[in-house]
Every structure is written in structure tokens, then in C-alpha cells.
Design a protein around this motif. Sequence first.
Motif, PDB file in Angstrom:
ATOM      1  N   SER A 106      33.445  -6.546 -68.157  1.00  0.00           N
ATOM      2  CA  SER A 106      33.282  -7.242 -69.624  1.00  0.00           C
ATOM      3  C   SER A 106      33.067  -8.668 -69.375  1.00  0.00           C
ATOM      4  O   SER A 106      33.730  -9.557 -68.549  1.00  0.00           O
ATOM      5  CB  SER A 106      34.946  -6.983 -70.360  1.00  0.00           C
ATOM      6  N   GLU A 107      32.329  -9.151 -70.789  1.00  0.00           N
ATOM      7  CA  GLU A 107      32.145 -10.817 -71.129  1.00  0.00           C
ATOM      8  C   GLU A 107      33.120 -11.469 -70.974  1.00  0.00           C
ATOM      9  O   GLU A 107      33.067 -12.496 -71.261  1.00  0.00           O
ATOM     10  CB  GLU A 107      31.257 -11.185 -71.399  1.00  0.00           C
ATOM     11  N   GLY A 108      34.725 -11.386 -71.936  1.00  0.00           N
ATOM     12  CA  GLY A 108      35.356 -12.405 -72.221  1.00  0.00           C
ATOM     13  C   GLY A 108      36.139 -11.399 -72.996  1.00  0.00           C
ATOM     14  O   GLY A 108      36.256 -10.032 -73.462  1.00  0.00           O
ATOM     15  N   PRO A 131      47.076   1.242 -56.247  1.00  0.00           N
ATOM     16  CA  PRO A 131      46.611  -0.012 -55.792  1.00  0.00           C
ATOM     17  C   PRO A 131      45.964  -0.937 -56.994  1.00  0.00           C
ATOM     18  O   PRO A 131      45.797  -0.194 -58.349  1.00  0.00           O
ATOM     19  CB  PRO A 131      45.003   0.563 -55.537  1.00  0.00           C
ATOM     20  N   VAL A 132      46.334  -2.469 -57.152  1.00  0.00           N
ATOM     21  CA  VAL A 132      46.124  -2.959 -58.296  1.00  0.00           C
ATOM     22  C   VAL A 132      44.907  -4.392 -58.298  1.00  0.00           C
ATOM     23  O   VAL A 132      44.534  -3.973 -57.227  1.00  0.00           O
ATOM     24  CB  VAL A 132      47.299  -3.775 -58.675  1.00  0.00           C
ATOM     25  N   PHE A 133      44.085  -4.639 -58.863  1.00  0.00           N
ATOM     26  CA  PHE A 133      43.259  -5.371 -58.400  1.00  0.00           C
ATOM     27  C   PHE A 133      42.996  -6.340 -59.611  1.00  0.00           C
ATOM     28  O   PHE A 133      42.768  -5.582 -61.506  1.00  0.00           O
ATOM     29  CB  PHE A 133      41.753  -4.542 -57.857  1.00  0.00           C
ATOM     30  N   HIS A 134      42.363  -7.578 -59.741  1.00  0.00           N
ATOM     31  CA  HIS A 134      41.520  -8.019 -60.774  1.00  0.00           C
ATOM     32  C   HIS A 134      40.807  -8.802 -60.049  1.00  0.00           C
ATOM     33  O   HIS A 134      41.253  -9.634 -58.981  1.00  0.00           O
ATOM     34  CB  HIS A 134      42.807  -9.188 -60.784  1.00  0.00           C
ATOM     35  N   PHE A 135      39.300  -8.543 -60.771  1.00  0.00           N
ATOM     36  CA  PHE A 135      37.967  -9.504 -60.010  1.00  0.00           C
ATOM     37  C   PHE A 135      36.890  -9.804 -61.391  1.00  0.00           C
ATOM     38  O   PHE A 135      36.989  -8.740 -61.411  1.00  0.00           O
ATOM     39  CB  PHE A 135      37.492  -8.083 -59.062  1.00  0.00           C
ATOM     40  N   HIS A 136      36.562 -11.249 -60.754  1.00  0.00           N
ATOM     41  CA  HIS A 136      35.703 -11.521 -61.782  1.00  0.00           C
ATOM     42  C   HIS A 136      34.556 -11.747 -60.915  1.00  0.00           C
ATOM     43  O   HIS A 136      35.011 -12.692 -59.725  1.00  0.00           O
ATOM     44  CB  HIS A 136      36.329 -12.832 -62.102  1.00  0.00           C
ATOM     45  N   GLY A 137      33.462 -11.691 -61.178  1.00  0.00           N
ATOM     46  CA  GLY A 137      31.903 -12.278 -60.832  1.00  0.00           C
ATOM     47  C   GLY A 137      31.000 -13.076 -61.750  1.00  0.00           C
ATOM     48  O   GLY A 137      30.703 -13.150 -62.700  1.00  0.00           O
ATOM     49  N   LEU A 138      29.813 -13.556 -61.226  1.00  0.00           N
ATOM     50  CA  LEU A 138      28.737 -13.772 -61.447  1.00  0.00           C
ATOM     51  C   LEU A 138      27.862 -13.035 -60.522  1.00  0.00           C
ATOM     52  O   LEU A 138      27.638 -13.310 -59.583  1.00  0.00           O
ATOM     53  CB  LEU A 138      28.485 -15.914 -61.154  1.00  0.00           C
ATOM     54  N   PHE A 139      26.899 -12.709 -61.154  1.00  0.00           N
ATOM     55  CA  PHE A 139      25.295 -12.613 -61.068  1.00  0.00           C
ATOM     56  C   PHE A 139      24.049 -13.485 -61.509  1.00  0.00           C
ATOM     57  O   PHE A 139      24.432 -13.501 -62.885  1.00  0.00           O
ATOM     58  CB  PHE A 139      25.585 -10.718 -61.083  1.00  0.00           C
ATOM     59  N   VAL A 140      22.905 -12.559 -61.354  1.00  0.00           N
ATOM     60  CA  VAL A 140      21.494 -13.216 -61.857  1.00  0.00           C
ATOM     61  C   VAL A 140      20.353 -11.779 -61.892  1.00  0.00           C
ATOM     62  O   VAL A 140      20.796 -11.267 -60.944  1.00  0.00           O
ATOM     63  CB  VAL A 140      21.032 -13.984 -60.838  1.00  0.00           C
ATOM     64  N   MET A 194      25.233 -13.615 -65.689  1.00  0.00           N
ATOM     65  CA  MET A 194      25.969 -13.443 -66.427  1.00  0.00           C
ATOM     66  C   MET A 194      26.937 -13.134 -65.775  1.00  0.00           C
ATOM     67  O   MET A 194      26.939 -13.753 -64.438  1.00  0.00           O
ATOM     68  CB  MET A 194      26.027 -11.741 -66.623  1.00  0.00           C
ATOM     69  N   GLY A 195      27.942 -12.596 -65.805  1.00  0.00           N
ATOM     70  CA  GLY A 195      29.346 -12.614 -65.321  1.00  0.00           C
ATOM     71  C   GLY A 195      30.475 -11.658 -65.887  1.00  0.00           C
ATOM     72  O   GLY A 195      30.727 -11.698 -67.851  1.00  0.00           O
ATOM     73  N   GLY A 196      31.809 -11.857 -65.788  1.00  0.00           N
ATOM     74  CA  GLY A 196      33.032 -11.824 -66.222  1.00  0.00           C
ATOM     75  C   GLY A 196      34.204 -11.168 -65.221  1.00  0.00           C
ATOM     76  O   GLY A 196      34.210 -11.297 -64.246  1.00  0.00           O
ATOM     77  N   HIS A 197      35.065 -10.230 -66.375  1.00  0.00           N
ATOM     78  CA  HIS A 197      36.055  -9.044 -65.368  1.00  0.00           C
ATOM     79  C   HIS A 197      35.079  -7.768 -64.821  1.00  0.00           C
ATOM     80  O   HIS A 197      34.588  -7.380 -65.552  1.00  0.00           O
ATOM     81  CB  HIS A 197      37.047  -8.784 -66.272  1.00  0.00           C
ATOM     82  N   PHE A 198      35.702  -7.437 -63.704  1.00  0.00           N
ATOM     83  CA  PHE A 198      34.503  -6.225 -63.283  1.00  0.00           C
ATOM     84  C   PHE A 198      35.487  -5.180 -62.889  1.00  0.00           C
ATOM     85  O   PHE A 198      36.798  -5.322 -62.768  1.00  0.00           O
ATOM     86  CB  PHE A 198      33.927  -6.044 -61.229  1.00  0.00           C
TER      87      PHE A 198
END
Length: 180
Positions: A76-78, A118-127, A134-138
Motif C-alpha cells: 500500500s502506497e499510503g 506474530p505481529v509485523f510492520h514492514f515498509h520498503g522501497l523498490f525500483v 515505488m514503495g510503502g507498507h508491505f
Amino acid sequence: MPYKDQERETFPLGFWKEYQGQVRTRAVAGQTGRIIAGRIRPGTDLVTGILDLARKHGVKTALVNAFGSLAQARFSEGVQTCSDDPGRAERIPPRTVEGPLEFICGQGKIGFPEGKEPVFHFHGLFVTSEGQLMGGHFFMGDNPVWATFEVIIQEILGVEFDWQMDPEPQINIMEAIPRS
């Protein structure tokens, strides 16, 4: 909080305004533990792989840094204003981008609260192959590794991450809680 709930969360837009100018923080002190250096192999979902690496090494709470390549990305981008309620915001629905993709950097935190999922919160950027950043919340699922995905897991001792309802934004937030 079930993983799919992250995709549909909404919250009031202007809740923060009453606190503007104030200094308000919350923290829990812990100690650094082990550093796990790992690799997620081709075809494995990046979030599932990160959780697997942590689980195999008995990590309960950690920060994660990562880079590598993906065959596709689902993220998600935001956030955006809700179409049916202009006073609320909602997560932009996840989209999928086909690869191969160069994953430049990702950061997140993971936890295994006692007796819970399990809990997780992960954001990233890719080309993309066209050079688009592009990137956002995975989210878990649909992010298969292409060639390799390098992961560094920094264990945190004395702290637990778990979802807790925050009454201000009215969403579940991954909070740090002292672990006894």
C-alpha cells in the motif's frame, strides 16, 4: 490484529491537530540481543521469510533491515481520504507490481507475543525495470523473492511488540511493552 485488518484500517483525519506543538512520546527501554544475518531464498514471500528466520532463532522481538529482489511486490502506497467519509482516512488499497524488482531497502519490526499470532510492520522501497521508485507498507503474501533477499534481524531483549488500540487515531498500533 489479523493481518488482513491492516489493509482496511481507517482513522479520523484531523485527530492530531489538538496535540500540535506539544511534545508527546512513549518508549520502553530494552537491550540489544543477537544479530541474525540471513537470506530468504527465491519464491519465498518476504514477510513469511522474515518471520521464519526470526522464529528459527528464537527471536521474540526485533528490528529488521532488508534489501534484495522481488518477483513482484504487493504493498500500500499510503493513506487517502475515505470516499464515503471525508472526515476519515483509509489505507490505499494494496496494489501488485510485477517484477523482477530491485528492492533497495526495507525496515520493520516484528514480534511474537506470548500465545498470540506474530505481529509485523514492514515498509520498503523498490525500483522497477523502468527505473520507477515505488514503495510503502508491505503485507504478508504475494511478495515472492526473485533472486535473493538479504535480511538483518536485530533482537531486542526486555521488550515485546503487540497490537494495542490507540484511542487517538482509533487504530491498532504496534506498541512496545516491557517484557518480564
